[in-house]
Design a protein around this motif. Sequence first.
Motif, mmCIF file in Angstrom:
data_model
loop_
_atom_site.group_PDB
_atom_site.id
_atom_site.type_symbol
_atom_site.label_atom_id
_atom_site.label_comp_id
_atom_site.label_asym_id
_atom_site.label_seq_id
_atom_site.Cartn_x
_atom_site.Cartn_y
_atom_site.Cartn_z
ATOM 1 N N GLY A 256 0.825 -1.209 0.000
ATOM 2 C CA GLY A 256 0.000 0.000 0.000
ATOM 3 C C GLY A 256 0.859 1.260 0.000
ATOM 4 O O GLY A 256 0.556 2.238 -0.708
ATOM 5 N N ARG A 257 1.940 1.252 0.770
ATOM 6 C CA ARG A 257 2.835 2.428 0.801
ATOM 7 C C ARG A 257 3.482 2.646 -0.564
ATOM 8 O O ARG A 257 3.652 3.781 -1.021
ATOM 9 C CB ARG A 257 3.898 2.252 1.882
ATOM 10 N N GLU A 258 3.849 1.523 -1.230
ATOM 11 C CA GLU A 258 4.413 1.646 -2.585
ATOM 12 C C GLU A 258 3.414 2.331 -3.517
ATOM 13 O O GLU A 258 3.768 3.250 -4.271
ATOM 14 C CB GLU A 258 4.749 0.256 -3.156
ATOM 15 N N LEU A 259 2.187 1.878 -3.492
ATOM 16 C CA LEU A 259 1.175 2.426 -4.405
ATOM 17 C C LEU A 259 0.884 3.889 -4.100
ATOM 18 O O LEU A 259 0.700 4.705 -5.018
ATOM 19 C CB LEU A 259 -0.113 1.596 -4.306
ATOM 20 N N LEU A 260 0.857 4.251 -2.819
ATOM 21 C CA LEU A 260 0.515 5.628 -2.446
ATOM 22 C C LEU A 260 1.657 6.608 -2.707
ATOM 23 O O LEU A 260 1.443 7.826 -2.682
ATOM 24 C CB LEU A 260 0.086 5.678 -0.975
ATOM 25 N N ARG A 261 2.854 6.078 -2.973
ATOM 26 C CA ARG A 261 3.970 6.960 -3.343
ATOM 27 C C ARG A 261 3.949 7.316 -4.831
ATOM 28 O O ARG A 261 4.737 8.158 -5.288
ATOM 29 C CB ARG A 261 5.318 6.309 -2.980
ATOM 30 N N GLN A 262 3.094 6.671 -5.600
ATOM 31 C CA GLN A 262 3.023 6.960 -7.029
ATOM 32 C C GLN A 262 2.430 8.352 -7.264
ATOM 33 O O GLN A 262 1.706 8.889 -6.433
ATOM 34 C CB GLN A 262 2.166 5.912 -7.741
ATOM 35 N N ASN A 263 2.735 8.900 -8.411
ATOM 36 C CA ASN A 263 2.185 10.212 -8.790
ATOM 37 C C ASN A 263 1.716 10.142 -10.252
ATOM 38 O O ASN A 263 2.548 10.023 -11.164
ATOM 39 C CB ASN A 263 3.239 11.311 -8.645
ATOM 40 N N PRO A 264 0.421 10.166 -10.497
ATOM 41 C CA PRO A 264 -0.655 10.256 -9.507
ATOM 42 C C PRO A 264 -0.882 8.921 -8.812
ATOM 43 O O PRO A 264 -0.662 7.860 -9.395
ATOM 44 C CB PRO A 264 -1.866 10.657 -10.342
ATOM 45 N N SER A 265 -1.316 8.973 -7.583
ATOM 46 C CA SER A 265 -1.553 7.756 -6.803
ATOM 47 C C SER A 265 -2.982 7.268 -7.012
ATOM 48 O O SER A 265 -3.848 8.016 -7.482
ATOM 49 C CB SER A 265 -1.295 8.033 -5.324
ATOM 50 N N PRO A 266 -3.255 6.018 -6.676
ATOM 51 C CA PRO A 266 -4.620 5.483 -6.838
ATOM 52 C C PRO A 266 -5.611 6.226 -5.940
ATOM 53 O O PRO A 266 -5.265 6.695 -4.853
ATOM 54 C CB PRO A 266 -4.482 4.020 -6.400
ATOM 55 N N THR A 267 -6.828 6.307 -6.396
ATOM 56 C CA THR A 267 -7.906 6.841 -5.551
ATOM 57 C C THR A 267 -8.664 5.706 -4.857
ATOM 58 O O THR A 267 -9.497 5.969 -3.984
ATOM 59 C CB THR A 267 -8.907 7.659 -6.390
ATOM 60 N N ALA A 268 -8.373 4.473 -5.248
ATOM 61 C CA ALA A 268 -9.023 3.319 -4.623
ATOM 62 C C ALA A 268 -8.085 2.120 -4.701
ATOM 63 O O ALA A 268 -7.362 1.961 -5.690
ATOM 64 C CB ALA A 268 -10.352 2.995 -5.304
ATOM 65 N N ILE A 269 -8.107 1.290 -3.645
ATOM 66 C CA ILE A 269 -7.313 0.059 -3.626
ATOM 67 C C ILE A 269 -8.237 -1.091 -3.248
ATOM 68 O O ILE A 269 -8.913 -1.053 -2.209
ATOM 69 C CB ILE A 269 -6.139 0.145 -2.632
ATOM 70 N N GLU B 200 -3.343 1.358 7.466
ATOM 71 C CA GLU B 200 -2.165 1.915 8.148
ATOM 72 C C GLU B 200 -1.265 2.662 7.176
ATOM 73 O O GLU B 200 -0.710 3.714 7.510
ATOM 74 C CB GLU B 200 -1.389 0.780 8.826
ATOM 75 N N ALA B 201 -1.128 2.137 5.956
ATOM 76 C CA ALA B 201 -0.325 2.837 4.941
ATOM 77 C C ALA B 201 -0.924 4.214 4.648
ATOM 78 O O ALA B 201 -0.197 5.205 4.497
ATOM 79 C CB ALA B 201 -0.257 1.996 3.662
ATOM 80 N N ALA B 202 -2.249 4.288 4.571
ATOM 81 C CA ALA B 202 -2.917 5.564 4.318
ATOM 82 C C ALA B 202 -2.699 6.529 5.487
ATOM 83 O O ALA B 202 -2.469 7.734 5.286
ATOM 84 C CB ALA B 202 -4.408 5.333 4.080
ATOM 85 N N ARG B 203 -2.759 6.019 6.704
ATOM 86 C CA ARG B 203 -2.532 6.879 7.866
ATOM 87 C C ARG B 203 -1.122 7.467 7.845
ATOM 88 O O ARG B 203 -0.919 8.670 8.071
ATOM 89 C CB ARG B 203 -2.737 6.083 9.148
ATOM 90 N N LEU B 204 -0.131 6.618 7.531
ATOM 91 C CA LEU B 204 1.257 7.091 7.487
ATOM 92 C C LEU B 204 1.474 8.099 6.362
ATOM 93 O O LEU B 204 2.330 8.983 6.470
ATOM 94 C CB LEU B 204 2.199 5.889 7.303
ATOM 95 N N ALA B 205 0.709 7.963 5.279
ATOM 96 C CA ALA B 205 0.849 8.884 4.144
ATOM 97 C C ALA B 205 -0.032 10.121 4.291
ATOM 98 O O ALA B 205 -0.044 10.981 3.400
ATOM 99 C CB ALA B 205 0.499 8.154 2.846
ATOM 100 N N GLY B 206 -0.782 10.210 5.375
ATOM 101 C CA GLY B 206 -1.656 11.361 5.581
ATOM 102 C C GLY B 206 -2.885 11.356 4.684
ATOM 103 O O GLY B 206 -3.458 12.419 4.424
ATOM 104 N N ARG B 207 -3.314 10.183 4.222
ATOM 105 C CA ARG B 207 -4.504 10.080 3.363
ATOM 106 C C ARG B 207 -5.722 9.701 4.201
ATOM 107 O O ARG B 207 -5.637 8.831 5.084
ATOM 108 C CB ARG B 207 -4.306 9.022 2.275
#
Length: 450
Positions: A343-356, A369-376
């Motif tokens: 999840g952290r890998e995917l959320l580092r993409q630009n643009p990142s996914p809007t849904a997983i 938890e990945a979203a929480r750490l990324a501030g999403r």
Amino acid sequence: MPPGSMPGRRARGEIEQLPSGSLRVRVYAGIDPVSKRRRYLTETVPAGPLAARDAEAVRTLLLDTVRRQHRRPTAATGGPPPSPAAGTPTTALAPAPGAVPPIGRATGARRRSRRRGEPTLTTIAALADVSAPTVSKVLNGRSGVAAQTRSRVEALLREHGYRRPELGTPSASVEVVFYGMQSNLAVTIMQGVQQVAGAHRLAVGFTDARRQVSEGRFWARDLLARRPTGVIAVHLGFTSEQHALLAASAIPLVVLDPTGEPPLHAVPSVTATNWSGGFEAARHLLDLGHRRIAVISGPTDRLCARARLDGARAALEAEGVGLPARRLRVGHWFSFDDGLHLGRELLRQNPSPTAILCGNDLQALGVYEAARLAGRRIPGDLSVVGFDDIPHTTLCGPPMTSVRQPLTEMGDVAARMVLTLAANASLAQTRVELATTLVVRDSTAVAPGT
């Protein structure tokens, strides 16, 4: 010898009071022709004011069953061999509509006729250059056989398709074999098995095959030694050798959520509609306006993971969105850590996914938890869908949208199938699929900017 008499020992019924207050009835039923051990018919009567009366009725029933067996013509007189009391119903149970054929408690009754040309135990012993008792030890998972000899006998059993005509006296239990005990799934499945097995007065036990393998033990041989009435294997990948050994020993086997097709094509199975569940989950996200949809799959050597991924991919491709490689991640296992790291890998993409969309709920919790750490924020910035609908999905924040597997029902159906096989009856279906259901909660919302 007069009709109804038994060589060497007369059938008697014994009634024993157990610590729980229940009464156990036991009747001697002769010598097992393979193991040369004594066989017994047993039944347990629940504690209660009428327990003594019921126990006497059960003893009479079991004694009559044994006498009928020994009145039948034997091979020595030119007639068919005696058939144990496979279908003797217990006195306290009235089968519900659609129930499996009635099964005695520990009847030793799974006898089938041997087809012309089928190898006998003596044939296997001669080919292996060992005694018949040695082959019997292999079939029963007992010690006292050298590893090389055991392997040679097992290979001959497989090669010649040996099938034991009679198991003797199985224990009054159904064994559920897991490959890794995931408590979130195991307990729910066991509840389904228990509600069927308990109705037939059978205990339910479990084995963690992954732990036994890690300890260098052969779980299938351990099962032979315990002689359960039947085995349900859950999420289990096993070899054709292990399957053949169970089959040769006449232990019925049903697989719940098989890991792959071969060598399980001949084994009855119960599974969920994983492809449809994946399709419906992806369709839900598309209907919310999401187009940058990522998928975290379970290990693709697992049949259910492939089916869920294929279903999701089919929905995305039908919409013209597709599933590009950069949006797909495959986990090592259905684990929280998979969801967190991938999840952290995917959320580092630009643009990142809007849904997983995740392969199971544990992966989805890792994405939380990945979203929480990324501030999403979920679902404001990111929608998340799980699979299984374990109890934790209603406790996390926000409550998770998930595809529900009917795990209790799957355990129930698998138990009915294995007890039908134990009663030497035919299955109406050898592969059963139960429907999944999308449960929409608060982890999915309209795509940002829509």
